[in-house]
Enzyme design. Structure first.
Site, PDB file in Angstrom:
ATOM      1  NE  ARG A  78     -36.805  25.929  74.478  1.00 30.19           N
ATOM      2  CZ  ARG A  78     -38.001  25.677  73.963  1.00 30.19           C
ATOM      3  NH1 ARG A  78     -38.443  26.403  72.953  1.00 30.19           N
ATOM      4  NH2 ARG A  78     -38.751  24.714  74.446  1.00 30.19           N
ATOM      5  CG  ASP A 135     -42.042  33.155  69.171  1.00 32.47           C
ATOM      6  OD1 ASP A 135     -42.825  34.076  69.467  1.00 32.47           O
ATOM      7  OD2 ASP A 135     -42.237  31.963  69.459  1.00 32.47           O
ATOM      8  CD  GLU A 137     -38.223  32.778  76.152  1.00 27.18           C
ATOM      9  OE1 GLU A 137     -39.014  31.840  76.284  1.00 27.18           O
ATOM     10  OE2 GLU A 137     -37.927  33.267  75.057  1.00 27.18           O
ATOM     11  CG  HIS A 194     -41.331  30.900  73.760  1.00 26.45           C
ATOM     12  ND1 HIS A 194     -40.177  30.595  74.430  1.00 26.45           N
ATOM     13  CD2 HIS A 194     -41.584  29.830  72.965  1.00 26.45           C
ATOM     14  CE1 HIS A 194     -39.759  29.379  74.074  1.00 26.45           C
ATOM     15  NE2 HIS A 194     -40.605  28.899  73.190  1.00 26.45           N
TER      16      HIS A 194
END
Length: 332
Positions: A237, A261, A266, A298
């Site tokens: 996260r 990622d 985001e 993500h």
């Protein structure tokens, strides 16, 4: 016939939804939109709701769902931080998630990205695009088998990542987890603190859930404890990483590179198409432009197996809740 409304449906979800509906003789109406104040009335009359929500739900939405007699939201993700669980409970609504949909997919991606950073893939690809095919020290790398990897969090995903590094690459794997996994201990050495783990590692890969207590866990103080030249991987996260502190550690040369990622800001961006649009996020622009960072939207989970499991497990939870009044996947 049972009627279910599914929001935030993506194209890749559809075949799995249709197959499940056929197998279970359930009527499903699909919608690509997120659930909002403006469209909440569209779920009236349905027996169950499944979302892939990225934005928080307002109290107005919870109140409307309660009025419609909807007592369960089946979220199609492991994360559920977009829900105010106190509000959900206030309106007698159970939230469920899908805690384990494809640990291998995420672990494999994290390992791959770590190796890409170690092996200087960004630099190599840039040189190739410039028709520069020279071998030179700037792209010389170390062998993964010679490195020490710290796995932070050894649950479903972290345990797979640890096993891949230990058994697949013969790396020395250490780990930190407040609750050590005895099965993982067969091939990793647990450290007593996060600081101790990162200080010894050439690669640090993070696989812990976001909580209200670990925001910016990886901050200036922690990055200063990293081994010089280490690689940082976050496929967990974004909220756990102070992005500016990470950039400072890269700028100083303390870290070699990072594979991200997830990104702390985001929400509302990943996933989304912003081609030709001004998103007014200079920090994100910096992450995209840097050659010592591999940024992905993500997407570590994004395999056919994971998409299928997210759909099926969420819909199964709706059936379970309808039959028993609860579900083993509930988070409140």
């Amino acid at each position: 016939m049972l009627k279910i409304k599914m929001m935030s449906v993506r194209d890749e979800d559809v075949p799995f939804i249709e197959q499940w509906a056929q197998d279970n003789q359930v009527e499903i109406e699909m919608n690509k939109e997120l659930l909002t104040d403006d469209n909440v009335d569209s779920v009236k009359g349905f027996d169950g709701v499944s979302l892939s929500q990225q934005h928080p739900l307002s109290e107005y939405v919870f109140a409307k769902l309660h009025d419609f007699g909807i007592k369960h939201i089946a979220q199609r993700s492991a994360g559920f931080d977009m829900y105010d669980l106190d509000l959900a409970t206030k309106y007698d609504i159970v939230i469920s998630n899908v805690p384990s949909y494809s640990p291998s997919s995420i672990a494999e991606f994290a390992v791959t990205q770590a190796i890409n950073i170690v092996r200087n893939q960004n630099d190599i690809q840039r040189k190739v695009r410039d028709y520069d095919f020279r071998w030179e020290p700037s792209i010389l790398s170390r062998s993964i088998s010679d490195l020490t990897v710290a796995v932070i969090g050894t649950g479903r995903i972290g345990s797979v990542a640890a096993k891949i590094f230990a058994n697949g690459y013969n790396s020395n794997v250490i780990a930190y987890d407040p609750f050590p996994n005895e099965h993982v201990a067969k091939y990793v050495e647990y450290k007593n603190t996060l600081e101790e783990a990162v200080a010894e590692a050439d690669i640090v890969t993070v696989h812990i859930p976001a909580t209200q207590y670990n925001g910016h866990l990886f901050n200036e103080a922690i990055f200063s404890k990293f081994k010089k030249g280490a690689v940082f991987v976050n496929a967990a996260r974004g909220s756990m990483v102070d992005t500016k502190a990470l950039l400072a550690a890269l700028d100083s040369g303390h870290l070699k590179g990072a594979a991200l990622d997830t990104y702390e800001y985001e929400r509302g961006l990943f996933p989304g198409d912003y081609r030709g649009k001004d998103i007014n996020d200079g920090l994100l622009d910096t992450l995209i432009e840097r050659e010592d960072i591999l940024l992905t939207p993500h997407i570590a989970f994004y395999t056919e197996a994971a998409v299928n499991n997210l759909v099926v497990d969420a819909l199964d939870a709706i059936i379970e809740f309808r039959n028993t009044g609860t579900t083993k996947l509930r988070v409140n």
